[in-house]
Write an enzyme that holds these catalytic residues in place. Structure first.
Site, PDB file in Angstrom:
ATOM      1  N   CYS A  69      29.749 -20.304   1.014  1.00  0.00           N
ATOM      2  CA  CYS A  69      30.438 -19.375   1.902  1.00  0.00           C
ATOM      3  C   CYS A  69      30.525 -19.906   3.324  1.00  0.00           C
ATOM      4  O   CYS A  69      31.009 -20.991   3.581  1.00  0.00           O
ATOM      5  CB  CYS A  69      29.757 -18.000   1.836  1.00  0.00           C
ATOM      6  SG  CYS A  69      30.620 -16.695   2.751  1.00  0.00           S
ATOM      7  N   GLU A  88      30.758 -18.196  -5.462  1.00  0.00           N
ATOM      8  CA  GLU A  88      29.492 -17.620  -4.989  1.00  0.00           C
ATOM      9  C   GLU A  88      29.228 -16.290  -5.702  1.00  0.00           C
ATOM     10  O   GLU A  88      30.137 -15.491  -5.910  1.00  0.00           O
ATOM     11  CB  GLU A  88      29.585 -17.384  -3.477  1.00  0.00           C
ATOM     12  CG  GLU A  88      28.405 -16.664  -2.865  1.00  0.00           C
ATOM     13  CD  GLU A  88      28.662 -16.247  -1.431  1.00  0.00           C
ATOM     14  OE1 GLU A  88      27.669 -15.996  -0.713  1.00  0.00           O
ATOM     15  OE2 GLU A  88      29.841 -16.169  -1.021  1.00  0.00           O
ATOM     16  N   LYS A 109      21.236 -21.720   0.008  1.00  0.00           N
ATOM     17  CA  LYS A 109      22.036 -21.612   1.225  1.00  0.00           C
ATOM     18  C   LYS A 109      21.154 -21.674   2.471  1.00  0.00           C
ATOM     19  O   LYS A 109      20.172 -20.933   2.589  1.00  0.00           O
ATOM     20  CB  LYS A 109      22.824 -20.299   1.198  1.00  0.00           C
ATOM     21  CG  LYS A 109      23.804 -20.116   2.346  1.00  0.00           C
ATOM     22  CD  LYS A 109      24.580 -18.818   2.174  1.00  0.00           C
ATOM     23  CE  LYS A 109      25.620 -18.621   3.244  1.00  0.00           C
ATOM     24  NZ  LYS A 109      26.362 -17.352   3.073  1.00  0.00           N
TER      25      LYS A 109
END
Length: 546
Positions: free
Chosen positions: A394, A281, A344
């Site tokens: 994440c 990331e 995301k």
């Protein structure tokens, strides 16, 4: 004594998770709380009182407070690191950061408190046997914690067993909440057996042993069989752990070093046979589509090594009336083209956005420093050659439903990219890796994880860690995985066990008889009188002479 038991339960729950805990604690963690909720005072039940043989239960407010105490210790013990993160990187004074951590823990503690309240009400109505319904209440509230206000499904009870592979296989059928139900059931059975006598105790213990032996035996056979590790097509994957310190990531003087590190490690991984390279990331020290020179260099690298590269970088969307910022993952093909972009969907509270920031005025330094991200709106499946993969960025890998959505969309390999540099050497990187590993078992897929500072690794469809890195090492892992198309029971039915728990809890609250409530209250009054050394009016009345 009640609060001592509740606090002890909270400590045992915290000790059930990495980095400092052990999964064995989870099997007894709720027992002290349940005994406290039963109203047990450490003395035999009174005779001659309605409800004989049953402890008196707890009043609703006291039960809620006991559950809150358990939950507070549970979440302070597992999320203590959030205070350091918002203090160090959010610009908050450490006392304010500690307060923010405590508020988060207290909010999350509301869910165990609610399950304790429900359990106590059921015990008051139906006696200690109602403790056996507590697992449904626990799962119902734990599941709700993963959805309300965006959800925060960190360290669910079932995830404590991810390394206990025979038991963890239950997640392939019922998911992590099925494991939570199992662990909570064992706790409830132990508590009920401790409070029971004779045949009830024997039956409870025997049933628990049979259930555990059956599930453990089936799970052990499933792991030994390992058929999923022989199915599908092989794919050699490289995970690039650049080990870039958080304070260096956006330092212009470090940008060249960071970028050349990833380029060199990628070339080395391809020389070792990698067919698919994954960067973490926010790997690039620039926004991929906003820096022409950097973007060109990445595309040239993909053409040079002739393998697809998945990398994390922020993305700016200027197509609407409002400019939006996304935390994104870009898939660059061997021809240097962008094959797909995933944005995301589940953002980190206090990391990528501030929830209720109008109310949380005391974290104003954090609000001022934070560039708020917009959430993505759809799952994107990434084409890697002839295979389909997905990625989770994440924290969102902790959402079981999101990964199930990806597999339903055709994903044959689970990938996740993250930057855990924020968390230092705390428990967080270890907890995060364990939470990600559970998704592999649930979906019957290999999971590969690229983390900036670790833990990077490969987990097989049974939850076995094939390989993993140490934290704060610079390393490129190259490992063989298999892309799979079969589906687990959980991938088909999803969180049915959680919805069943919600329904069972609601049904119990609505249908269990209220007639025994009066008897439980009478028992409670009699216990208090005995503790105070007084008798009831009927006990004080002189006996009639004959």
């Amino acid at each position: 004594m009640d609060f001592a038991l509740a606090l002890f339960s909270g400590a045992l729950l915290a000790l059930s998770f990495p980095r400092y805990g052990h999964p064995a604690f989870a099997w007894i963690a709720l027992v002290p709380l349940l005994i406290a909720l039963s109203g047990w005072r450490g003395r035999p039940a009174l005779s001659g009182v309605e409800g004989v043989g049953r402890p008196a239960g707890q009043p609703p407010l006291r039960a809620f407070t006991l559950g809150l105490a358990t939950g507070a210790v549970y979440f302070i013990g597992t999320l203590y690191w959030t205070g350091t993160v918002v203090g160090t990187f959010g610009g908050l004074a450490m006392p304010v950061a500690v307060v923010a951590m405590l508020l988060l823990a207290l909010y999350l503690a509301l869910f165990p408190a609610l399950s304790a309240l429900i359990a106590a009400r059921l015990v008051n109505r139906a006696g200690t046997g109602a403790l056996l319904l507590m697992p449904a209440a626990w799962v119902a509230t734990e599941f709700s914690r993963g959805y309300l206000f965006g959800g925060f499904p960190w360290v669910p009870l079932g995830n404590s067993q991810v390394t206990v592979l025979p038991v963890a296989q239950l997640a392939s059928v019922f998911g992590v909440y099925g494991l939570s139900a199992l662990v909570a059931f064992v706790n409830a059975a132990i508590a009920y057996a401790a409070l029971s006598r004779g045949r009830d105790r024997i039956v409870t213990i025997a049933t628990t042993v049979i259930v555990l032996a059956g599930i453990g035996g089936w799970g052990a056979r499933r792991v030994v069989d390992g058929s999923l590790t022989r199915e599908g097509a092989p794919l050699r994957v490289a995970l690039i752990q650049g080990n870039i310190a958080q304070e260096d990531k956006w330092n212009p003087r470090e940008a060249r070093r960071i970028f050349t590190t990833y380029i060199a490690m990628t070339r080395d991984a391809v020389r070792r046979g990698a067919e698919f390279v994954i960067w973490p990331e926010s790997a690039t020290p620039f926004m991929f589509e906003e820096d022409e020179a950097g973007e060109t260099a990445v595309r040239d690298l993909a053409r040079e090594v002739r393998v697809p590269i998945l990398l994390g970088s922020d993305q700016v969307d200027r197509t609407g009336s409002v400019i939006r910022l996304f935390n994104a993952a870009f898939l660059v093909t061997p021809t240097g083209e962008t094959a797909a972009v995933y944005r995301k969907m589940h953002l980190v509270p206090f990391g990528e956005y501030i929830p209720f920031k109008e109310l949380l005025y005391f974290v104003s330094p954090l609000v001022e420093q934070l560039a708020e991200f917009a959430p993505g709106t759809s799952m994107v499946i990434l084409p890697v050659g002839s295979h389909l993969v997905n990625t989770a960025i994440c924290y969102e890998v902790v959402y079981p439903s999101l990964i199930r959505q990806a597999v339903a969309g055709g994903s044959q390999l689970l990938t996740t990219i993250t930057n855990d540099a924020w968390y230092g050497r705390s428990s967080a990187p270890y907890q995060h890796f364990a939470l990600a590993s559970m998704r592999a078992i649930e979906q019957g897929r290999y999971l590969v994880r690229a983390a900036n500072t670790g833990i990077s690794g490969v987990v097989d469809p049974y939850g076995r860690v094939v390989r993993q890195s140490a934290i704060f090492d610079q390393v490129g892992l190259v490992e063989d995985v298999r892309v799979l198309t079969s589906h687990t029971v959980y991938s088909a039915i999803g969180d049915a066990i959680a919805y069943l728990s919600l329904a069972l809890t609601a049904a119990a609250l609505m249908t269990l008889p209220r007639a025994r409530l009066r008897g439980a209250r009478s028992s409670g009054r009699a216990l208090r009188r005995r503790d105070q050394g007084t008798a009831s009016p009927t006990e004080q009345r002189p006996k009639r002479r004959t």
